[in-house]
Design a protein around this motif. Structure first.
Motif, PDB file in Angstrom:
ATOM      1  N   MET A 170       0.834  -1.182   0.000  1.00 25.38           N
ATOM      2  CA  MET A 170       0.000   0.000   0.000  1.00 25.38           C
ATOM      3  C   MET A 170       0.879   1.245   0.000  1.00 25.38           C
ATOM      4  N   GLY A 171       0.493   2.234  -0.779  1.00 28.52           N
ATOM      5  CA  GLY A 171       1.269   3.461  -0.840  1.00 28.52           C
ATOM      6  C   GLY A 171       0.719   4.504   0.124  1.00 28.52           C
ATOM      7  N   ILE A 172       1.565   5.412   0.472  1.00 26.81           N
ATOM      8  CA  ILE A 172       1.158   6.510   1.342  1.00 26.81           C
ATOM      9  C   ILE A 172       0.612   7.621   0.455  1.00 26.81           C
ATOM     10  N   THR A 173      -0.545   8.151   0.810  1.00 28.24           N
ATOM     11  CA  THR A 173      -1.107   9.226   0.003  1.00 28.24           C
ATOM     12  C   THR A 173      -0.266  10.481   0.170  1.00 28.24           C
ATOM     13  N   GLN A 174      -0.306  11.341  -0.817  1.00 25.09           N
ATOM     14  CA  GLN A 174       0.511  12.546  -0.794  1.00 25.09           C
ATOM     15  C   GLN A 174       0.162  13.443   0.394  1.00 25.09           C
ATOM     16  N   ALA A 175      -1.102  13.491   0.789  1.00 25.50           N
ATOM     17  CA  ALA A 175      -1.512  14.347   1.906  1.00 25.50           C
ATOM     18  C   ALA A 175      -0.792  13.957   3.188  1.00 25.50           C
ATOM     19  N   PHE A 176      -0.541  12.653   3.372  1.00 24.61           N
ATOM     20  CA  PHE A 176       0.126  12.202   4.578  1.00 24.61           C
ATOM     21  C   PHE A 176       1.638  12.215   4.419  1.00 24.61           C
ATOM     22  N   ALA A 177       2.123  12.135   3.205  1.00 20.88           N
ATOM     23  CA  ALA A 177       3.557  12.069   2.962  1.00 20.88           C
ATOM     24  C   ALA A 177       4.206  13.446   3.043  1.00 20.88           C
ATOM     25  N   ALA A 178       3.476  14.486   2.716  1.00 19.63           N
ATOM     26  CA  ALA A 178       4.035  15.832   2.668  1.00 19.63           C
ATOM     27  C   ALA A 178       4.156  16.419   4.073  1.00 19.63           C
ATOM     28  N   ALA A 179       5.242  17.137   4.292  1.00 21.46           N
ATOM     29  CA  ALA A 179       5.431  17.835   5.558  1.00 21.46           C
ATOM     30  C   ALA A 179       4.515  19.053   5.590  1.00 21.46           C
ATOM     31  N   PRO A 180       4.104  19.491   6.777  1.00 21.77           N
ATOM     32  CA  PRO A 180       3.259  20.682   6.860  1.00 21.77           C
ATOM     33  C   PRO A 180       3.974  21.900   6.272  1.00 21.77           C
ATOM     34  N   VAL A 181       3.190  22.813   5.742  1.00 24.77           N
ATOM     35  CA  VAL A 181       3.722  24.042   5.162  1.00 24.77           C
ATOM     36  C   VAL A 181       3.752  25.105   6.253  1.00 24.77           C
ATOM     37  N   ASP A 182       4.929  25.667   6.519  1.00 25.26           N
ATOM     38  CA  ASP A 182       5.064  26.736   7.501  1.00 25.26           C
ATOM     39  C   ASP A 182       4.706  28.043   6.807  1.00 25.26           C
ATOM     40  N   ILE A 183       3.539  28.570   7.113  1.00 27.68           N
ATOM     41  CA  ILE A 183       3.057  29.770   6.431  1.00 27.68           C
ATOM     42  C   ILE A 183       3.853  31.017   6.806  1.00 27.68           C
ATOM     43  N   ASN A 184       4.719  30.920   7.795  1.00 27.06           N
ATOM     44  CA  ASN A 184       5.561  32.049   8.169  1.00 27.06           C
ATOM     45  C   ASN A 184       6.938  32.015   7.506  1.00 27.06           C
ATOM     46  N   ARG A 185       7.275  30.908   6.860  1.00 25.32           N
ATOM     47  CA  ARG A 185       8.593  30.798   6.232  1.00 25.32           C
ATOM     48  C   ARG A 185       8.541  30.407   4.758  1.00 25.32           C
ATOM     49  N   ALA A 186       7.467  29.793   4.330  1.00 33.88           N
ATOM     50  CA  ALA A 186       7.372  29.291   2.961  1.00 33.88           C
ATOM     51  C   ALA A 186       7.307  30.434   1.955  1.00 33.88           C
ATOM     52  N   ASP A 187       7.970  30.225   0.814  1.00 37.15           N
ATOM     53  CA  ASP A 187       7.849  31.206  -0.263  1.00 37.15           C
ATOM     54  C   ASP A 187       6.577  30.916  -1.055  1.00 37.15           C
ATOM     55  N   ALA A 188       6.276  31.782  -2.009  1.00 37.30           N
ATOM     56  CA  ALA A 188       5.033  31.645  -2.769  1.00 37.30           C
ATOM     57  C   ALA A 188       4.951  30.302  -3.479  1.00 37.30           C
ATOM     58  N   SER A 189       6.066  29.822  -4.011  1.00 35.63           N
ATOM     59  CA  SER A 189       6.076  28.545  -4.722  1.00 35.63           C
ATOM     60  C   SER A 189       5.711  27.387  -3.789  1.00 35.63           C
ATOM     61  N   ALA A 190       6.299  27.372  -2.591  1.00 36.08           N
ATOM     62  CA  ALA A 190       6.014  26.304  -1.622  1.00 36.08           C
ATOM     63  C   ALA A 190       4.565  26.362  -1.146  1.00 36.08           C
TER      64      ALA A 190
ATOM     65  N   ILE B 262      -1.009  22.910   7.395  1.00 34.33           N
ATOM     66  CA  ILE B 262      -0.437  24.204   7.755  1.00 34.33           C
ATOM     67  C   ILE B 262       0.161  24.180   9.157  1.00 34.33           C
ATOM     68  N   THR B 263       1.295  24.868   9.302  1.00 36.58           N
ATOM     69  CA  THR B 263       1.860  25.146  10.610  1.00 36.58           C
ATOM     70  C   THR B 263       2.304  26.608  10.613  1.00 36.58           C
ATOM     71  N   THR B 264       2.390  27.173  11.807  1.00 38.87           N
ATOM     72  CA  THR B 264       2.887  28.538  11.941  1.00 38.87           C
ATOM     73  C   THR B 264       4.325  28.530  12.438  1.00 38.87           C
ATOM     74  N   GLY B 265       4.938  27.360  12.422  1.00 43.25           N
ATOM     75  CA  GLY B 265       6.319  27.235  12.866  1.00 43.25           C
ATOM     76  C   GLY B 265       6.431  26.737  14.287  1.00 43.25           C
ATOM     77  N   ASP B 266       5.401  26.915  15.079  1.00 42.89           N
ATOM     78  CA  ASP B 266       5.378  26.450  16.458  1.00 42.89           C
ATOM     79  C   ASP B 266       4.485  25.221  16.506  1.00 42.89           C
ATOM     80  N   MET B 267       5.080  24.056  16.510  1.00 46.16           N
ATOM     81  CA  MET B 267       4.312  22.818  16.426  1.00 46.16           C
ATOM     82  C   MET B 267       3.375  22.618  17.609  1.00 46.16           C
ATOM     83  N   THR B 268       3.625  23.301  18.738  1.00 40.88           N
ATOM     84  CA  THR B 268       2.725  23.140  19.876  1.00 40.88           C
ATOM     85  C   THR B 268       1.383  23.800  19.636  1.00 40.88           C
ATOM     86  N   SER B 269       1.325  24.780  18.707  1.00 39.04           N
ATOM     87  CA  SER B 269       0.054  25.451  18.445  1.00 39.04           C
ATOM     88  C   SER B 269      -0.486  25.110  17.064  1.00 39.04           C
ATOM     89  N   ARG B 270      -0.072  23.984  16.519  1.00 38.55           N
ATOM     90  CA  ARG B 270      -0.481  23.599  15.174  1.00 38.55           C
ATOM     91  C   ARG B 270      -1.992  23.432  15.063  1.00 38.55           C
TER      92      ARG B 270
END
Length: 95
Positions: A1-21, A71-79
């Motif tokens: 069984m393969g892992i779906t992309q939603a679970f395989a991808a790391a959360p996007v840090d909306i405070n550090r990610a560029d527009a492309s990410a 999504i994450t804001t960089g602080d995993m405790t408040s994800r």
């Protein structure tokens, strides 16, 4: 069984990610919305909560909810933000 992309991808840090990410990592976020997120962050500082994304023009509650687990804001405790008015669950010691 393969892992779906939603679970395989790391959360996007909306405070550090560029527009492309942002565009690649979030659903319903294309080039203009991704650029608006970056611009808002540059003008107003970092997002404190995931819900703060709704302050960006073109980003509504539906987009935030659809992407909440991505999504994450960089602080995993408040994800995951608490539900307003919810009473925190406390453990009760056994006797």
């Amino acid at each position: 069984m393969g892992i779906t992309q939603a679970f395989a991808a790391a959360p996007v840090d909306i405070n550090r990610a560029d527009a492309s990410a942002l565009q690649q990592g979030l659903t319903m976020v294309g080039p203009s919305r991704a650029a608006a997120i970056v611009e808002h962050r540059q003008q107003h500082g970092p997002f404190r909560r995931v819900e703060d994304l709704t302050q960006v023009k073109g980003i509504g509650k539906a987009i935030v909810e659809r992407n909440r687990q991505r999504i994450t804001t960089g602080d995993m405790t408040s994800r995951v933000d608490p539900v307003p008015g919810a009473v925190p669950v406390r453990s009760v010691p056994r006797r």
